[in-house]
Design a protein around this motif. Structure first.
Motif, PDB file in Angstrom:
ATOM      1  N   SER A  15       0.890  -1.266   0.107  1.00 51.61           N
ATOM      2  CA  SER A  15       0.027   0.233   0.053  1.00 51.61           C
ATOM      3  C   SER A  15       0.743   1.285   0.014  1.00 51.61           C
ATOM      4  O   SER A  15       0.665   2.199  -0.597  1.00 51.61           O
ATOM      5  CB  SER A  15      -0.987   0.118   1.169  1.00 51.61           C
ATOM      6  OG  SER A  15      -1.816  -0.821   0.984  1.00 51.61           O
ATOM      7  N   TRP A  96     -13.696  -3.381   0.609  1.00 51.59           N
ATOM      8  CA  TRP A  96     -13.586  -3.193  -1.117  1.00 51.59           C
ATOM      9  C   TRP A  96     -14.945  -2.103  -1.195  1.00 51.59           C
ATOM     10  O   TRP A  96     -15.130  -1.176  -2.142  1.00 51.59           O
ATOM     11  CB  TRP A  96     -13.907  -4.492  -1.983  1.00 51.59           C
ATOM     12  CG  TRP A  96     -15.081  -5.255  -1.440  1.00 51.59           C
ATOM     13  CD1 TRP A  96     -15.155  -6.187  -0.500  1.00 51.59           C
ATOM     14  CD2 TRP A  96     -16.354  -5.180  -2.192  1.00 51.59           C
ATOM     15  NE1 TRP A  96     -16.485  -6.631  -0.583  1.00 51.59           N
ATOM     16  CE2 TRP A  96     -17.141  -6.094  -1.542  1.00 51.59           C
ATOM     17  CE3 TRP A  96     -16.756  -4.325  -3.100  1.00 51.59           C
ATOM     18  CZ2 TRP A  96     -18.550  -6.250  -1.962  1.00 51.59           C
ATOM     19  CZ3 TRP A  96     -18.066  -4.490  -3.712  1.00 51.59           C
ATOM     20  CH2 TRP A  96     -18.999  -5.334  -3.019  1.00 51.59           C
ATOM     21  N   MET A 113      -4.207   1.707  -5.995  1.00 55.75           N
ATOM     22  CA  MET A 113      -4.013   1.035  -5.062  1.00 55.75           C
ATOM     23  C   MET A 113      -3.115  -0.292  -5.277  1.00 55.75           C
ATOM     24  O   MET A 113      -2.831  -0.558  -6.285  1.00 55.75           O
ATOM     25  CB  MET A 113      -5.536   0.407  -4.506  1.00 55.75           C
ATOM     26  CG  MET A 113      -6.226  -0.635  -5.249  1.00 55.75           C
ATOM     27  SD  MET A 113      -7.887  -0.896  -4.767  1.00 55.75           S
ATOM     28  CE  MET A 113      -7.575  -1.725  -3.422  1.00 55.75           C
ATOM     29  N   SER A 115      -1.796  -4.175  -4.871  1.00 54.69           N
ATOM     30  CA  SER A 115      -2.218  -5.717  -4.878  1.00 54.69           C
ATOM     31  C   SER A 115      -1.158  -6.292  -4.039  1.00 54.69           C
ATOM     32  O   SER A 115       0.114  -6.555  -4.198  1.00 54.69           O
ATOM     33  CB  SER A 115      -2.004  -5.905  -6.481  1.00 54.69           C
ATOM     34  OG  SER A 115      -2.195  -7.325  -6.578  1.00 54.69           O
ATOM     35  N   SER A 128      -9.597 -11.129  -2.340  1.00 55.31           N
ATOM     36  CA  SER A 128      -8.623  -9.917  -2.723  1.00 55.31           C
ATOM     37  C   SER A 128      -9.608  -8.865  -2.719  1.00 55.31           C
ATOM     38  O   SER A 128     -10.450  -8.613  -3.394  1.00 55.31           O
ATOM     39  CB  SER A 128      -8.014 -10.111  -4.019  1.00 55.31           C
ATOM     40  OG  SER A 128      -7.316  -8.852  -4.312  1.00 55.31           O
ATOM     41  N   THR A 130      -8.411  -5.916  -3.520  1.00 57.50           N
ATOM     42  CA  THR A 130      -8.242  -5.257  -4.787  1.00 57.50           C
ATOM     43  C   THR A 130      -9.265  -5.896  -5.973  1.00 57.50           C
ATOM     44  O   THR A 130      -9.656  -5.136  -6.771  1.00 57.50           O
ATOM     45  CB  THR A 130      -6.767  -5.607  -5.301  1.00 57.50           C
ATOM     46  OG1 THR A 130      -6.060  -4.843  -4.078  1.00 57.50           O
ATOM     47  CG2 THR A 130      -6.549  -4.903  -6.574  1.00 57.50           C
ATOM     48  N   VAL A 141      -9.730   2.013 -12.127  1.00 60.09           N
ATOM     49  CA  VAL A 141      -8.651   1.420 -11.052  1.00 60.09           C
ATOM     50  C   VAL A 141      -7.356   1.270 -11.703  1.00 60.09           C
ATOM     51  O   VAL A 141      -7.082   0.544 -12.457  1.00 60.09           O
ATOM     52  CB  VAL A 141      -9.191   0.106 -10.455  1.00 60.09           C
ATOM     53  CG1 VAL A 141      -8.341  -0.114  -9.248  1.00 60.09           C
ATOM     54  CG2 VAL A 141     -10.697   0.431  -9.812  1.00 60.09           C
ATOM     55  N   ILE A 143      -3.771  -0.318 -10.717  1.00 60.93           N
ATOM     56  CA  ILE A 143      -3.335  -1.303  -9.583  1.00 60.93           C
ATOM     57  C   ILE A 143      -1.546  -1.321  -9.582  1.00 60.93           C
ATOM     58  O   ILE A 143      -1.162  -1.276 -10.735  1.00 60.93           O
ATOM     59  CB  ILE A 143      -3.765  -2.816  -9.817  1.00 60.93           C
ATOM     60  CG1 ILE A 143      -5.234  -2.851 -10.040  1.00 60.93           C
ATOM     61  CG2 ILE A 143      -3.170  -3.705  -8.924  1.00 60.93           C
ATOM     62  CD1 ILE A 143      -5.991  -2.532  -8.703  1.00 60.93           C
TER      63      ILE A 143
END
Length: 145
Positions: A15, A96, A113, A115, A128, A130, A141, A143
């Motif tokens: 993160s 989420w 964000m 993973s 997950s 994510t 999004v 990742i």
């Protein structure tokens, strides 16, 4: 293009790397960032080690301290980059969903964000956050692995 970027965090190294990359991206675009961390609800019966010996009051205090630390990391990165930043802490067992709902309610153009890259049986059993964000978000999004 992007004016407000949502940066959710669970305080992990993944993160933090995503936050640094997201802040750098926001700076390039002249965007602002919104930091978000989701604290789980207290449960009497749980598989989470941090809840086993706590009272609900102590768990709330400890969770709030962790959340402040996580959000201060985002604030510090944004301050260093010279971009606007606001932060929020939400209590929920569905991170989420909070991420997806916050992106919409706070008019974010992008969710950036990390993973954790769980694969195999761990990915199936633990799921997950994510992946769930990717499946349910109508906001783009980005990742970071």
């Amino acid at each position: 293009m992007f004016k407000r970027i949502l940066l959710p965090t669970d305080g992990s190294e993944q993160s933090e790397r995503a936050i640094l990359a997201g802040v750098a991206f926001a700076k390039e675009l002249g965007a602002e960032v919104l930091g978000l961390t989701v604290v789980p609800k207290f449960h009497t019966f749980t598989y989470k080690a941090e809840m086993v010996e706590d009272t609900s009051d102590q768990f709330a205090i400890d969770s709030a301290k962790r959340a402040v630390t996580y959000l201060e990391f985002i604030n510090g990165a944004a301050r260093e980059a010279g971009i606007a930043c606001t932060c929020e802490q939400v209590v929920s067992d569905d991170p989420w969903k909070v991420i997806v709902d916050t992106a919409v309610s706070r008019q974010c153009d992008l969710i950036a964000m990390g993973s954790h890259g769980r694969r195999g049986i761990a990915g199936v059993l633990l799921g997950s956050q994510t992946q769930k964000v990717l499946v349910h978000s109508k906001v783009p999004v980005l990742i970071f692995r």
